[in-house]
Design a protein around this motif. Structure first.
Motif, PDB file in Angstrom:
ATOM      1  N   GLY A 173     -16.942 -23.621  26.507  1.00  0.00           N
ATOM      2  CA  GLY A 173     -15.967 -23.221  25.489  1.00  0.00           C
ATOM      3  C   GLY A 173     -14.957 -24.306  25.157  1.00  0.00           C
ATOM      4  N   ILE A 174     -14.484 -25.019  26.178  1.00  0.00           N
ATOM      5  CA  ILE A 174     -13.465 -26.055  25.941  1.00  0.00           C
ATOM      6  C   ILE A 174     -14.063 -27.192  25.098  1.00  0.00           C
ATOM      7  CG2 ILE A 174     -11.969 -27.735  27.103  1.00  0.00           C
ATOM      8  CD1 ILE A 174     -11.957 -25.697  29.485  1.00  0.00           C
ATOM      9  N   LEU A 216      -9.182 -23.577  16.726  1.00  0.00           N
ATOM     10  CA  LEU A 216      -9.557 -22.284  17.308  1.00  0.00           C
ATOM     11  C   LEU A 216      -8.600 -21.907  18.424  1.00  0.00           C
ATOM     12  CD1 LEU A 216     -13.427 -22.642  17.692  1.00  0.00           C
ATOM     13  CD2 LEU A 216     -12.229 -21.097  16.191  1.00  0.00           C
ATOM     14  N   PRO A 265      -7.728 -19.935  21.779  1.00  0.00           N
ATOM     15  CA  PRO A 265      -8.651 -19.659  22.896  1.00  0.00           C
ATOM     16  C   PRO A 265      -9.215 -18.235  22.887  1.00  0.00           C
ATOM     17  CG  PRO A 265      -6.385 -19.883  23.666  1.00  0.00           C
ATOM     18  CD  PRO A 265      -6.395 -20.309  22.248  1.00  0.00           C
ATOM     19  N   ALA A 266      -8.387 -17.261  22.511  1.00  0.00           N
ATOM     20  CA  ALA A 266      -8.888 -15.879  22.488  1.00  0.00           C
ATOM     21  C   ALA A 266      -9.883 -15.684  21.344  1.00  0.00           C
ATOM     22  CB  ALA A 266      -7.726 -14.898  22.350  1.00  0.00           C
ATOM     23  N   LEU A 304     -11.800 -18.062  20.166  1.00  0.00           N
ATOM     24  CA  LEU A 304     -13.029 -18.723  20.598  1.00  0.00           C
ATOM     25  C   LEU A 304     -13.808 -17.831  21.571  1.00  0.00           C
ATOM     26  CD1 LEU A 304     -14.891 -21.172  20.803  1.00  0.00           C
ATOM     27  CD2 LEU A 304     -13.367 -22.136  22.528  1.00  0.00           C
ATOM     28  N   TYR A 305     -13.068 -17.205  22.488  1.00  0.00           N
ATOM     29  CA  TYR A 305     -13.752 -16.332  23.447  1.00  0.00           C
ATOM     30  C   TYR A 305     -14.441 -15.179  22.714  1.00  0.00           C
ATOM     31  CZ  TYR A 305     -14.859 -13.185  27.162  1.00  0.00           C
ATOM     32  OH  TYR A 305     -15.568 -12.365  28.004  1.00  0.00           O
ATOM     33  N   ILE A 357     -15.569 -15.144  19.684  1.00  0.00           N
ATOM     34  CA  ILE A 357     -16.757 -15.651  18.978  1.00  0.00           C
ATOM     35  C   ILE A 357     -17.905 -15.859  19.977  1.00  0.00           C
ATOM     36  CG2 ILE A 357     -17.682 -17.644  17.726  1.00  0.00           C
ATOM     37  CD1 ILE A 357     -14.916 -17.957  16.422  1.00  0.00           C
ATOM     38  N   LEU A 358     -17.589 -16.468  21.109  1.00  0.00           N
ATOM     39  CA  LEU A 358     -18.646 -16.713  22.108  1.00  0.00           C
ATOM     40  C   LEU A 358     -19.253 -15.398  22.591  1.00  0.00           C
ATOM     41  CD1 LEU A 358     -17.021 -19.569  24.239  1.00  0.00           C
ATOM     42  CD2 LEU A 358     -18.811 -19.797  22.522  1.00  0.00           C
ATOM     43  N   ARG A 367     -15.154 -20.747  36.730  1.00  0.00           N
ATOM     44  CA  ARG A 367     -14.705 -19.979  35.556  1.00  0.00           C
ATOM     45  C   ARG A 367     -15.289 -20.543  34.256  1.00  0.00           C
ATOM     46  NH1 ARG A 367      -8.342 -19.055  36.065  1.00  0.00           N
ATOM     47  NH2 ARG A 367      -8.309 -21.252  35.535  1.00  0.00           N
ATOM     48  N   LYS A 368     -16.050 -21.611  34.379  1.00  0.00           N
ATOM     49  CA  LYS A 368     -16.590 -22.280  33.183  1.00  0.00           C
ATOM     50  C   LYS A 368     -18.031 -21.856  32.947  1.00  0.00           C
ATOM     51  CE  LYS A 368     -17.498 -26.858  32.684  1.00  0.00           C
ATOM     52  NZ  LYS A 368     -17.230 -28.311  32.712  1.00  0.00           N
ATOM     53  N   ARG A 369     -18.294 -21.425  31.731  1.00  0.00           N
ATOM     54  CA  ARG A 369     -19.660 -21.031  31.371  1.00  0.00           C
ATOM     55  C   ARG A 369     -20.171 -21.974  30.281  1.00  0.00           C
ATOM     56  NH1 ARG A 369     -19.216 -14.929  29.674  1.00  0.00           N
ATOM     57  NH2 ARG A 369     -21.458 -14.844  29.958  1.00  0.00           N
ATOM     58  N   TYR A 422     -23.111 -22.756  27.425  1.00  0.00           N
ATOM     59  CA  TYR A 422     -24.084 -22.046  26.575  1.00  0.00           C
ATOM     60  C   TYR A 422     -24.931 -23.040  25.807  1.00  0.00           C
ATOM     61  CZ  TYR A 422     -20.471 -18.399  27.059  1.00  0.00           C
ATOM     62  OH  TYR A 422     -19.547 -17.521  27.529  1.00  0.00           O
ATOM     63  N   SER A 426     -12.181 -14.296  33.668  1.00  0.00           N
ATOM     64  CA  SER A 426     -11.851 -15.637  34.141  1.00  0.00           C
ATOM     65  C   SER A 426     -12.213 -16.700  33.107  1.00  0.00           C
ATOM     66  CB  SER A 426     -12.515 -15.922  35.483  1.00  0.00           C
ATOM     67  OG  SER A 426     -13.874 -15.621  35.411  1.00  0.00           O
ATOM     68  N   GLU A 427     -13.259 -16.448  32.322  1.00  0.00           N
ATOM     69  CA  GLU A 427     -13.606 -17.428  31.287  1.00  0.00           C
ATOM     70  C   GLU A 427     -12.524 -17.481  30.213  1.00  0.00           C
ATOM     71  OE1 GLU A 427     -16.872 -16.581  28.726  1.00  0.00           O
ATOM     72  OE2 GLU A 427     -17.222 -18.683  28.275  1.00  0.00           O
ATOM     73  N   LEU A 428     -12.027 -16.306  29.840  1.00  0.00           N
ATOM     74  CA  LEU A 428     -10.945 -16.268  28.844  1.00  0.00           C
ATOM     75  C   LEU A 428      -9.703 -16.981  29.374  1.00  0.00           C
ATOM     76  CD1 LEU A 428      -9.687 -15.255  26.199  1.00  0.00           C
ATOM     77  CD2 LEU A 428      -9.106 -13.140  27.369  1.00  0.00           C
ATOM     78  N   ASN A 478      -9.604 -19.253  31.589  1.00  0.00           N
ATOM     79  CA  ASN A 478      -9.921 -20.686  31.636  1.00  0.00           C
ATOM     80  C   ASN A 478      -9.714 -21.341  30.272  1.00  0.00           C
ATOM     81  OD1 ASN A 478     -10.906 -22.999  32.934  1.00  0.00           O
ATOM     82  ND2 ASN A 478     -12.936 -22.666  32.063  1.00  0.00           N
ATOM     83  N   LEU A 479     -10.215 -20.683  29.228  1.00  0.00           N
ATOM     84  CA  LEU A 479     -10.065 -21.225  27.870  1.00  0.00           C
ATOM     85  C   LEU A 479      -8.589 -21.290  27.477  1.00  0.00           C
ATOM     86  CD1 LEU A 479     -12.944 -19.368  25.962  1.00  0.00           C
ATOM     87  CD2 LEU A 479     -12.801 -21.814  26.438  1.00  0.00           C
ATOM     88  N   CYS A 480      -7.844 -20.222  27.830  1.00  0.00           N
ATOM     89  CA  CYS A 480      -6.422 -20.171  27.469  1.00  0.00           C
ATOM     90  C   CYS A 480      -5.636 -21.259  28.192  1.00  0.00           C
ATOM     91  CB  CYS A 480      -5.844 -18.789  27.791  1.00  0.00           C
ATOM     92  SG  CYS A 480      -6.487 -17.507  26.723  1.00  0.00           S
ATOM     93  N   ALA A 508      -6.078 -24.511  26.720  1.00  0.00           N
ATOM     94  CA  ALA A 508      -5.384 -24.653  25.438  1.00  0.00           C
ATOM     95  C   ALA A 508      -3.864 -24.706  25.601  1.00  0.00           C
ATOM     96  CB  ALA A 508      -5.767 -23.493  24.525  1.00  0.00           C
ATOM     97  N   LEU A 558      -3.010 -17.750  20.421  1.00  0.00           N
ATOM     98  CA  LEU A 558      -4.220 -17.249  21.120  1.00  0.00           C
ATOM     99  C   LEU A 558      -5.279 -16.834  20.108  1.00  0.00           C
ATOM    100  CD1 LEU A 558      -3.047 -14.907  24.020  1.00  0.00           C
ATOM    101  CD2 LEU A 558      -3.989 -17.190  24.195  1.00  0.00           C
ATOM    102  N   HIS A 559      -4.808 -16.113  19.099  1.00  0.00           N
ATOM    103  CA  HIS A 559      -5.743 -15.656  18.068  1.00  0.00           C
ATOM    104  C   HIS A 559      -5.422 -16.376  16.765  1.00  0.00           C
ATOM    105  CE1 HIS A 559      -7.999 -12.413  19.983  1.00  0.00           C
ATOM    106  NE2 HIS A 559      -6.911 -12.180  20.680  1.00  0.00           N
ATOM    107  N   THR A 560      -6.403 -17.067  16.237  1.00  0.00           N
ATOM    108  CA  THR A 560      -6.178 -17.779  14.972  1.00  0.00           C
ATOM    109  C   THR A 560      -6.862 -17.076  13.807  1.00  0.00           C
ATOM    110  OG1 THR A 560      -7.978 -19.203  15.716  1.00  0.00           O
ATOM    111  CG2 THR A 560      -5.751 -20.092  15.886  1.00  0.00           C
TER     112      THR A 560
END
Lengths: 109, 407
Positions: free
Chosen positions: A27-28, A44, A46-47, A49-50, A52-53, A70-72, A74, B78-80, B82-84, B87, B111-113
């Protein structure tokens, strides 16, 4: 009731699929790709992007190939590529339509 | 924890539902400007760390559940996070299905665009099943009480269902009703907001909202405390609401002696299996139950012949419900509720009620000739059925007889 499929891709979704077309990503990496590709015009959250994923995964446009903590990571599926190319074709048609409307283009210029 | 450590923290009641993103964010950001930074939220209480005042952005978003797929662990939450964090957002805590994130960097992306995707995100993860569960619970309570409430009124139902049990269920029903409204309204309001306009993230006046929300929460807590507390008290006191044997029947016996039943010398044995023989030798069905608002309650069912005021002996079956209530007004209220209830019956028709010298008296025919009498805290409902045609529909002579028994 069956899940409603994605009817059209938003700009963010399109760029996310574009990112995966270049290879498997987490995702990053996707967020960085989109920001670089659009010169910061499409950023994007982060929420977002999540979301969308998660949506793409449930629609089987992408599939998870690796989980590292915690990293996936794809990669894009054939269905995802089909959706991507379908969107590219649609955008090309839109541009072609715009080009054919010479009057409108002249006005812009 | 040392005292110095404790002094670093302060606690506040949460001012709104977690579904109210904008109020929650405004509240947290205002407190941050006062030097309180959120550490955790648990059971409606927020824990803050005291530090220097700063401009902080708080954001709420739906947190996906970690789940086990057929083959593997799906680390949604945890993925969310991690992304946050990548960012520039720091995860603080989770309340219900929502996560709270914070950043001090003004340049960090929201967080939400895309509001449209936020709406989709919310729709996907909100627990609609819990809403169905609350609805089911509420309907169950309604079903349990529907017939009683519709047929009678509040006090008659109370007297018949048992005080503490009734209070508990009533409290739970009311609480459940409020919770149901809240559980339905909050997600739906947020859903509509996300769908139509999205979250604005502008500062909202949260103080009035907080006052209303806290009053409702305190009322709910009191409601449940009263409900469960009454059950615990009754258990502790060892009450058995259906133990007929232990009830001291002295006062009741005294009343029975004043009834026309006392003149019965040919009382028939009751057909009921739980008939209890009376001390005076007659046989009748007597049920006594201890009640909070009507601590003395009995139902007497006797069949035999007895003498009425004009000297005639009449064969009659009589059902008497006798209550002694905590307060005279409750006795009157019970009688009025019963009267209203019987007025709705299709075979109801009114009868002339004579002046009887009691505080409340009403006579009518609702399939059976019926008399309701109240004197002080005593409420009596009498229903008669007689084979004597002359007296079948004549309530008046009976009124005098039973009014005397209350004095």
């Amino acid at each position: 009731m069956p899940k409603k499929a994605l009817e059209s891709l938003t700009e963010s979704m399109f760029y996310v699929l574009m990112a995966f077309r270049g290879g498997a990503k987490c995702g990053i990496d996707v967020a960085e790709f989109v920001e670089q590709k659009t010169g910061g015009l499409c950023r994007l959250g982060p929420a977002t992007l999540y979301t969308i994923l998660a949506k793409f995964e449930s629609e089987k446009y992408i599939k998870e190939i690796k989980v590292d903590g915690r990293k996936r990571t794809y990669e894009i599926t054939d269905k995802g590529l089909e959706a991507y190319y379908g969107e590219v074709a649609r955008l090309r048609r839109c541009l072609a339509d715009a080009d054919s409307e010479r009057g409108a283009c002249d006005e812009m210029e | 924890m040392k005292w110095n450590e404790i002094m670093k923290y302060t606690f506040r009641l949460v001012p709104c539902s977690i579904y109210d993103y904008e109020i929650m964010e405004s509240w947290l950001e205002d407190l941050a400007l006062q030097g309180l930074v959120l550490e955790n939220i648990s059971h409606g209480i927020a824990k803050f760390r005291k530090q220097k005042m700063q401009n902080i952005r708080y954001r709420l978003t739906v947190i996906p559940a970690e789940r086990m797929d057929v083959y593997e662990w799906i680390p949604g939450k945890s993925e969310l996070i991690n992304l946050c964090e990548a960012a520039g957002w720091k995860y603080i805590c989770q309340r219900g299905q929502f996560g709270i994130f914070v950043t001090t960097d003004e340049t960090v992306e929201e967080l939400h665009t895309e509001p449209g995707l936020q709406h989709m995100d919310y729709k996907g993860y909100v627990n609609w099943w819990s809403l169905l569960g609350y609805t089911f619970m509420f309907l169950s309570f309604c079903y349990l009480f529907w017939s009683s409430f519709i047929r009678y009124g509040f006090f008659v139902t109370w007297a018949q269902q048992g005080s503490h049990i009734f209070l508990t269920l009533l409290a739970m029903m009311a609480g459940n009703f409020l919770m149901l409204i809240r559980q339905w309204m909050c997600p739906v309001v947020l859903y509509r907001k996300l769908k139509q306009e999205g979250i604005s993230h502008e500062k909202k006046p949260w103080r009035i909202h907080a006052l209303g929300y806290r009053i409702v929460m305190v009322a709910l807590i009191l409601l449940y405390t009263v409900g469960f507390g009454s059950v615990l008290c009754s258990i502790a006191a060892g009450h058995d609401y259906y133990d007929y044997e232990e009830w001291p029947q002295a006062a009741l016996m005294e009343y029975q002696e004043s009834l026309p039943l006392a003149t019965m010398d040919d009382a028939m044995r009751s057909m009921f299996s739980d008939a209890v023989p009376l001390e005076n030798g007659r046989d009748a069905r007597v049920v006594t139950e201890k009640r909070f608002i009507a601590p003395v309650m009995c139902i007497m069912d006797a069949e035999g012949s007895y003498q009425i005021s004009d000297g005639t002996r009449v064969q009659c079956n009589t059902i008497i419900e006798y209550y002694e209530t905590r307060s005279p007004w409750i006795a009157q209220q019970m009688a009025k509720e019963q009267y209203k209830c019987d007025q709705r019956l299709k075979w109801y028709h009114s009868e002339e009620t004579p002046e009887l010298g009691v505080e409340y008296a009403v006579a009518y025919n609702a399939f059976w000739p019926t008399i309701l009498l109240v004197e002080d805290n005593k409420y009596v409902k009498i229903q008669l059925s007689t084979t004597a045609d002359a007296y079948y529909k004549q309530v008046k002579p009976w009124c005098y007889v039973y009014a005397e028994s209350l004095k």
